[in-house]
Design an enzyme around this catalytic site. Structure first.
Site, PDB file in Angstrom:
ATOM      1  N   MET A  79       1.215   8.141 135.001  1.00  0.00           N
ATOM      2  CA  MET A  79       2.050   7.732 133.528  1.00  0.00           C
ATOM      3  C   MET A  79       2.097   9.487 132.935  1.00  0.00           C
ATOM      4  O   MET A  79       2.287  10.278 133.364  1.00  0.00           O
ATOM      5  CB  MET A  79       0.488   7.758 132.865  1.00  0.00           C
ATOM      6  CG  MET A  79      -0.473   6.044 133.278  1.00  0.00           C
ATOM      7  SD  MET A  79      -1.728   5.928 132.592  1.00  0.00           S
ATOM      8  CE  MET A  79      -1.427   5.996 130.638  1.00  0.00           C
ATOM      9  N   HIS A  80       2.221   9.248 131.674  1.00  0.00           N
ATOM     10  CA  HIS A  80       2.778  10.404 130.842  1.00  0.00           C
ATOM     11  C   HIS A  80       3.902  11.024 130.286  1.00  0.00           C
ATOM     12  O   HIS A  80       3.991  12.402 129.878  1.00  0.00           O
ATOM     13  CB  HIS A  80       1.228  11.607 130.745  1.00  0.00           C
ATOM     14  CG  HIS A  80       0.326  10.802 130.683  1.00  0.00           C
ATOM     15  ND1 HIS A  80      -0.617  10.099 129.773  1.00  0.00           N
ATOM     16  CD2 HIS A  80      -0.976  10.866 131.803  1.00  0.00           C
ATOM     17  CE1 HIS A  80      -1.864   9.888 129.858  1.00  0.00           C
ATOM     18  NE2 HIS A  80      -1.818  10.817 130.808  1.00  0.00           N
ATOM     19  N   ASP A 235      -0.189   3.714 135.726  1.00  0.00           N
ATOM     20  CA  ASP A 235      -1.211   3.430 137.239  1.00  0.00           C
ATOM     21  C   ASP A 235      -2.773   3.218 137.177  1.00  0.00           C
ATOM     22  O   ASP A 235      -2.729   1.788 138.097  1.00  0.00           O
ATOM     23  CB  ASP A 235      -0.786   4.739 138.240  1.00  0.00           C
ATOM     24  CG  ASP A 235      -1.253   5.524 137.366  1.00  0.00           C
ATOM     25  OD1 ASP A 235      -1.706   6.191 136.201  1.00  0.00           O
ATOM     26  OD2 ASP A 235      -0.630   7.228 137.771  1.00  0.00           O
TER      27      ASP A 235
END
Length: 484
Positions: A79-80, A235
């Site tokens: 992520m991110h 995830d």
């Protein structure tokens, strides 16, 4: 057949799942992380495509018939990350990853704007996507001006698979641009970072169709017929779908590169002051809370690199009988920490080392330090109103019986170990691919796995672990001023 593609930090995993959810085959391809400066962590998005192609070619070599029958694909991913594309969908710079902390000043500035916590329900952490774009705007203005689309890592793979700019709620919730309660982009927050909704991908739920596999790829892989690509999940939400952690009260502990204590909820329950993440789940009408530590198995892998012994060998040296904590304490803050400290600059440490301290004592301290960091997460979840009665262990580190015993005792909670170790992130993604392709009921698909065994806390060592945890808690404020 249904294909799950999981884009991790250290590699891409692909998994073939039959309609009865039997795992037919899986394959992996490794990835490297570039750390050009302290606190930086980057990858080239084109490497993700190459790794995915290599993994799928492995499947095709041994399971061509099964691969040809794929009808749905689910995506999960780290992520991110910030993937910046120009108007021709060309990558403008390496992706700034989730564990990159260069934008800590920008994150603090955004977090000081009360609109961010109010709308997103979360602290603006340095690892989130929005402060990365503010950093780029400040330090790489030409790249910022050329940016036409901002995609998350797995959604860059979707662009390659389908030609579509689409994301979904669970991943988008980690950008600091999503109105998490109402599950839509916030124009207010986008404007605050110099962007508009036009820079963002369209949003769907993780269980919904989000494009069709391009004909060129279908032909290359030998896939016949149309293939639906699901919205997928970040995830952690994908792991939850794989583990059946989708109903209120269910929880898992992920012992991977980073560490996550994840609890599903049926309501939006923000409490940013506790540094707990409150995100949308991959299933419609559901959310989740989680505490995050940045270096879980990464801590043991670091020790492995220092000592020259594999992580598995280090774990094996301890045996399976849990020891009382020694005088050595490890703080696992190798790249800063999220929950509960929200401190991008803090760094790890060993304390209490003496002449008798050998390699096994250091390994024991590393495992206990990660266990105590999970205990910090548990206490933060309690502050946020989530009380857990047990957790399920997932992730590569869960293969260590010693580590799980230390965690169970540090948390004072039973830890359930599933029978099927393949029921992880890629499996959860494949489940989402099945749901999107068939319209199946998500709750009936995302069921928990059978439990192989339950690890109970070691009652005789509870007091010793409580004393060690109290020492662990005192160390962060003691070293904060000298390590950051």
């Amino acid at each position: 057949m249904y294909l799950g593609i999981d884009l991790g930090t250290s590699g891409v995993k692909v998994l073939l799942m039959a309609p009865d959810q039997t795992v037919v085959a899986s394959a992996t391809s490794p990835l490297d992380v570039q750390r050009r400066q302290t606190g930086w962590s980057e990858q080239n998005p084109t490497d993700w495509i190459s790794a995915t192609e290599q993994a799928i070619e492995q499947l095709k070599a041994d399971h061509a018939k099964a691969l040809s029958a794929v009808k749905g694909i689910g995506l999960s991913g780290q992520m991110h990350g910030a993937v910046l594309l120009d108007r021709a969908d060309r990558v403008l710079r390496p992706c700034i990853l989730w564990n990159d902390t260069r934008s800590h000043v920008e994150a603090a500035t955004l977090d000081a704007d009360p609109r961010f916590r109010k709308i997103t329900g979360n602290i603006v952490f340095p690892g989130f996507t929005a402060p990365k774009l503010v950093w780029v705007k400040k330090h790489e203005p030409a790249i910022f001006e050329a940016t036409a689309k901002v995609l998350l890592p797995k959604d860059y793979l979707r662009l390659w698979l389908t030609g579509e700019h689409i994301s979904e709620m669970s991943d988008a919730a980690g950008t600091s641009w999503l109105d998490v309660k109402h599950r839509t982009w916030s124009d207010v927050l986008l404007e605050a970072t110099g962007l508009t909704r036009a820079h963002m991908p369209a949003l769907v739920e993780g269980t919904q169709p989000a494009g069709m596999l391009r004909k060129e790829l279908a032909e290359r892989w030998g896939v016949s017929g149309p293939v639906t690509v699901a919205g997928g999940a970040g995830d952690n939400a994908a792991s939850a779908c794989g583990a059946g952690t989708v109903s209120a009260g269910a929880a898992f502990l992920s012992l991977g590169t980073s560490g996550v204590l994840f609890a599903a909820t049926d309501r939006y329950l923000p409490n940013p002051e506790s540094a707990v993440h409150t995100f949308c789940h991959a299933l419609p009408g559901t959310w989740h809370q989680m505490g995050v530590i940045l270096s879980a198995t990464d801590s043991l892998n670091w020790l492995s690199g220092i000592t020259g012994a594999s992580a598995a060998d280090l774990s094996a040296e301890l045996g399976e009988s849990l020891r009382a904590p020694s005088s050595v304490t490890f703080l696992p803050y190798l790249s800063g920490e999220r929950t509960p400290h929200n401190d991008a600059l803090i760094r790890g440490s060993f304390t209490g080392i003496e002449h008798a301290t050998d390699r096994s004592r250091l390994t024991q301290a590393v495992m206990e330090g990660v266990a105590f960091a999970f205990r910090d997460n548990l206490e933060a979840l309690r502050q946020a109103g989530t009380v857990l009665e047990r957790v399920m262990a997932v992730g590569g580190g869960s293969r260590s019986p010693y580590w799980l015993k230390a965690i169970a005792t540090a948390l004072n909670l039973p830890v359930d170990v599933p029978e099927d170790s393949d029921r992880g992130t890629a499996f959860g993604a494949a489940r989402l691919g099945l749901i999107a392709a068939t319209g199946a009921d998500p709750a009936s698909v995302c069921t928990p796995p059978p439990i192989a065994r339950t690890i109970e806390p070691e009652r005789s060592l509870r007091d010793a672990f409580e004393e060690a945890y109290a020492r662990f808690r005192k160390l962060y404020p003691a070293i904060r001023g000298v390590s950051s």
